[in-house]
Design a protein around this motif. Structure first.
Motif, PDB file in Angstrom:
ATOM      1  N   GLY A  97     -19.535 -14.452  21.186  1.00  0.00           N
ATOM      2  CA  GLY A  97     -19.484 -13.126  21.786  1.00  0.00           C
ATOM      3  C   GLY A  97     -20.390 -12.113  21.132  1.00  0.00           C
ATOM      4  N   ARG A  98     -21.339 -12.577  20.339  1.00  0.00           N
ATOM      5  CA  ARG A  98     -22.184 -11.657  19.554  1.00  0.00           C
ATOM      6  C   ARG A  98     -23.008 -10.692  20.400  1.00  0.00           C
ATOM      7  NH1 ARG A  98     -25.019 -16.711  18.575  1.00  0.00           N
ATOM      8  NH2 ARG A  98     -23.904 -16.916  16.615  1.00  0.00           N
ATOM      9  N   LEU A  99     -23.145 -10.969  21.720  1.00  0.00           N
ATOM     10  CA  LEU A  99     -23.909 -10.063  22.577  1.00  0.00           C
ATOM     11  C   LEU A  99     -23.058  -8.914  23.123  1.00  0.00           C
ATOM     12  CD1 LEU A  99     -26.160 -12.541  24.580  1.00  0.00           C
ATOM     13  CD2 LEU A  99     -26.639 -11.356  22.421  1.00  0.00           C
ATOM     14  N   GLY A 100     -21.727  -9.079  23.094  1.00  0.00           N
ATOM     15  CA  GLY A 100     -20.844  -7.996  23.512  1.00  0.00           C
ATOM     16  C   GLY A 100     -20.639  -7.844  25.000  1.00  0.00           C
ATOM     17  N   HIS A 101     -20.879  -8.927  25.764  1.00  0.00           N
ATOM     18  CA  HIS A 101     -20.741  -8.846  27.210  1.00  0.00           C
ATOM     19  C   HIS A 101     -19.427  -9.429  27.718  1.00  0.00           C
ATOM     20  CE1 HIS A 101     -24.791  -7.416  27.385  1.00  0.00           C
ATOM     21  NE2 HIS A 101     -25.260  -8.510  26.820  1.00  0.00           N
ATOM     22  N   GLY A 102     -18.510  -9.771  26.814  1.00  0.00           N
ATOM     23  CA  GLY A 102     -17.214 -10.294  27.225  1.00  0.00           C
ATOM     24  C   GLY A 102     -17.172 -11.789  27.451  1.00  0.00           C
ATOM     25  N   ASP A 103     -18.252 -12.461  27.095  1.00  0.00           N
ATOM     26  CA  ASP A 103     -18.317 -13.907  27.255  1.00  0.00           C
ATOM     27  C   ASP A 103     -19.204 -14.492  26.152  1.00  0.00           C
ATOM     28  OD1 ASP A 103     -21.025 -13.482  27.992  1.00  0.00           O
ATOM     29  OD2 ASP A 103     -20.501 -13.371  30.113  1.00  0.00           O
ATOM     30  N   LEU A 155     -15.220 -10.739  21.839  1.00  0.00           N
ATOM     31  CA  LEU A 155     -16.239 -10.900  22.870  1.00  0.00           C
ATOM     32  C   LEU A 155     -16.775  -9.557  23.356  1.00  0.00           C
ATOM     33  CD1 LEU A 155     -14.688 -13.765  25.037  1.00  0.00           C
ATOM     34  CD2 LEU A 155     -16.275 -13.950  23.118  1.00  0.00           C
ATOM     35  N   LEU A 156     -16.032  -8.496  23.063  1.00  0.00           N
ATOM     36  CA  LEU A 156     -16.425  -7.136  23.432  1.00  0.00           C
ATOM     37  C   LEU A 156     -16.374  -6.243  22.202  1.00  0.00           C
ATOM     38  CD1 LEU A 156     -14.333  -6.765  26.700  1.00  0.00           C
ATOM     39  CD2 LEU A 156     -16.836  -6.825  26.575  1.00  0.00           C
ATOM     40  N   PRO A 157     -17.166  -5.182  22.164  1.00  0.00           N
ATOM     41  CA  PRO A 157     -17.091  -4.262  21.031  1.00  0.00           C
ATOM     42  C   PRO A 157     -15.669  -3.732  20.846  1.00  0.00           C
ATOM     43  CG  PRO A 157     -19.036  -3.803  22.362  1.00  0.00           C
ATOM     44  CD  PRO A 157     -18.219  -4.799  23.121  1.00  0.00           C
ATOM     45  N   LYS A 158     -15.231  -3.689  19.592  1.00  0.00           N
ATOM     46  CA  LYS A 158     -13.894  -3.202  19.232  1.00  0.00           C
ATOM     47  C   LYS A 158     -14.042  -2.213  18.094  1.00  0.00           C
ATOM     48  CE  LYS A 158      -9.324  -4.733  17.695  1.00  0.00           C
ATOM     49  NZ  LYS A 158      -8.496  -5.892  17.333  1.00  0.00           N
ATOM     50  N   LYS A 159     -13.374  -1.072  18.215  1.00  0.00           N
ATOM     51  CA  LYS A 159     -13.445  -0.042  17.184  1.00  0.00           C
ATOM     52  C   LYS A 159     -12.829  -0.525  15.876  1.00  0.00           C
ATOM     53  CE  LYS A 159     -12.714   4.236  18.445  1.00  0.00           C
ATOM     54  NZ  LYS A 159     -12.087   5.548  18.756  1.00  0.00           N
ATOM     55  N   VAL A 160     -13.499  -0.258  14.761  1.00  0.00           N
ATOM     56  CA  VAL A 160     -12.989  -0.610  13.441  1.00  0.00           C
ATOM     57  C   VAL A 160     -12.058   0.527  13.018  1.00  0.00           C
ATOM     58  CG1 VAL A 160     -13.566  -1.132  11.041  1.00  0.00           C
ATOM     59  CG2 VAL A 160     -15.085  -1.906  12.892  1.00  0.00           C
ATOM     60  N   GLU A 161     -10.760   0.265  13.022  1.00  0.00           N
ATOM     61  CA  GLU A 161      -9.768   1.309  12.789  1.00  0.00           C
ATOM     62  C   GLU A 161      -9.809   1.899  11.380  1.00  0.00           C
ATOM     63  OE1 GLU A 161      -8.120   2.760  15.122  1.00  0.00           O
ATOM     64  OE2 GLU A 161      -8.744   1.354  16.668  1.00  0.00           O
ATOM     65  N   ALA A 162     -10.349   1.183  10.420  1.00  0.00           N
ATOM     66  CA  ALA A 162     -10.425   1.705   9.053  1.00  0.00           C
ATOM     67  C   ALA A 162     -11.253   2.983   8.982  1.00  0.00           C
ATOM     68  CB  ALA A 162     -11.021   0.657   8.109  1.00  0.00           C
TER      69      ALA A 162
END
Length: 111
Positions: free
Chosen positions: A39-45, A102-109
């Protein structure tokens, strides 16, 4: 050779990972291409992309910096949030686990 996918776009930053690349355009959009594994491209797949493709997960956000790692990617948005996606092994995504995203996710820290 000029990347035709960026015709009419002004690219302001690029980052090359081991198997993928990221570009940031002046309007704050992120584009990725190359090996989609983990998922390194961030397109959900995990599909590879032969041409730059906009990361739609950032619609409505203004990204100001990007970085491509070996198997993961990072982005910084104008509001100071850090986002990561791709291979989560060894905790590299910063989400407190080793899950791939697979998709960008906010780093909560940093929230």
């Amino acid at each position: 050779k000029k990347v035709e996918a960026f015709a009419g776009q002004r690219v302001v930053a690029v980052s090359a990972g081991g198997d993928h690349s990221l570009a940031l355009t002046a309007d704050g959009a992120v584009w990725s291409w190359g090996d989609g594994g983990h998922g390194r491209l961030g397109h959900g797949d995990e599909q590879s992309q032969l041409l730059p493709k906009k990361v739609e997960a950032f619609a409505g956000q203004r990204v100001v910096a990007v970085s491509a790692g070996g198997d993961h990617s990072l982005a910084l948005t104008a509001d100071g949030a850090v986002w990561s996606w791709g291979d989560g092994g060894h905790g590299r995504l910063g989400h407190g686990d080793e899950q791939s995203q697979l998709l960008p996710k906010k780093v909560e820290a940093f929230a």
